[in-house]
Scaffold this active site. Sequence first.
Site, mmCIF file in Angstrom:
data_model
loop_
_atom_site.group_PDB
_atom_site.id
_atom_site.type_symbol
_atom_site.label_atom_id
_atom_site.label_comp_id
_atom_site.label_asym_id
_atom_site.label_seq_id
_atom_site.Cartn_x
_atom_site.Cartn_y
_atom_site.Cartn_z
ATOM 1 N N GLU A 1 21.586 64.798 58.166
ATOM 2 C CA GLU A 1 21.464 64.592 56.718
ATOM 3 C C GLU A 1 22.498 65.431 55.976
ATOM 4 O O GLU A 1 23.134 64.965 55.016
ATOM 5 C CB GLU A 1 20.047 64.951 56.260
ATOM 6 C CG GLU A 1 19.809 64.815 54.764
ATOM 7 C CD GLU A 1 19.996 66.121 54.022
ATOM 8 O OE1 GLU A 1 20.466 66.081 52.872
ATOM 9 O OE2 GLU A 1 19.689 67.174 54.607
ATOM 10 N N ASP B 1 25.374 63.486 53.826
ATOM 11 C CA ASP B 1 25.465 63.743 52.385
ATOM 12 C C ASP B 1 26.920 63.905 51.965
ATOM 13 O O ASP B 1 27.349 63.377 50.921
ATOM 14 C CB ASP B 1 24.656 65.003 52.050
ATOM 15 C CG ASP B 1 24.789 65.404 50.594
ATOM 16 O OD1 ASP B 1 24.360 64.629 49.728
ATOM 17 O OD2 ASP B 1 25.319 66.500 50.327
ATOM 18 N N GLU C 1 20.721 59.396 54.367
ATOM 19 C CA GLU C 1 21.935 60.183 54.565
ATOM 20 C C GLU C 1 22.128 60.539 56.041
ATOM 21 O O GLU C 1 23.267 60.580 56.528
ATOM 22 C CB GLU C 1 21.874 61.452 53.719
ATOM 23 C CG GLU C 1 21.991 61.184 52.224
ATOM 24 C CD GLU C 1 21.867 62.415 51.371
ATOM 25 O OE1 GLU C 1 22.337 62.381 50.226
ATOM 26 O OE2 GLU C 1 21.281 63.423 51.836
#
Length: 241
Positions: free
Chosen positions: A62, A66, A137
Amino acid sequence: MVFRRALEPDRRHIVTTLDPAARAWLEAQGFVIGDETPWLEALTHGSFNGSGAEAADYQRLEFLGDRVLGLSVASWLFRAGDAPEGKLSQRLNALVSGTTCARIARAIGLPVHIRLGKQARDDGGADSDKILGDVMEALIGACFIQHGFDTAQAIIYRLWAHELEGDVGKAKHPKSALQEWAAGNRRAGPVYEVTDRSGPDHAARFTVQVSVRNVGSASATATSKGEAERLAAKAFLEQFG
């Protein structure tokens, strides 16, 4: 040898392959699956490890996804026109927000494929904006790990097509609009206060009240403090603006 074996973790419960339905779903979204490990990791919430299976969760992927998402969207916005930096930042923040990521995750049917512990699922974790946004993400991160930036960027542009071509982030953020409204009306700046927080960490709900002295207040509830503040500001402007 006996002592060494005693230190080895019990891997009998570790799942190393994707559920066939999850793999089919990923492929239907355009993700090309090689090694299944990062995809399994991307779909695993930390609570799943409490169900008797030791597995890596999505947090590291993640973090990576991102950044890939942010750069991809920033690049698209830069090439799409000649908007000034302030407008670019406004749209970027909206397009990569947890709320937008969660909305896309729901649209493509992600919730049923997240690996959650029983308690987290019972508490509504599969519909949490925070979890859905993070897993979305993480999937981007997994794609980047296996296929590189260009492939991950192409997936993002396809999944985000409606958002990129639409009006997300074009209007001024309600908190900024309220700040300007207060200044323009010679009022003190708005004050935000969390008046209630309920639910477990993975499915928390925040109620925020925003007030402007000698004018009034408005409240809103959401799955993140930032979103609750945004909705409260919007409600205030609708009532007093």
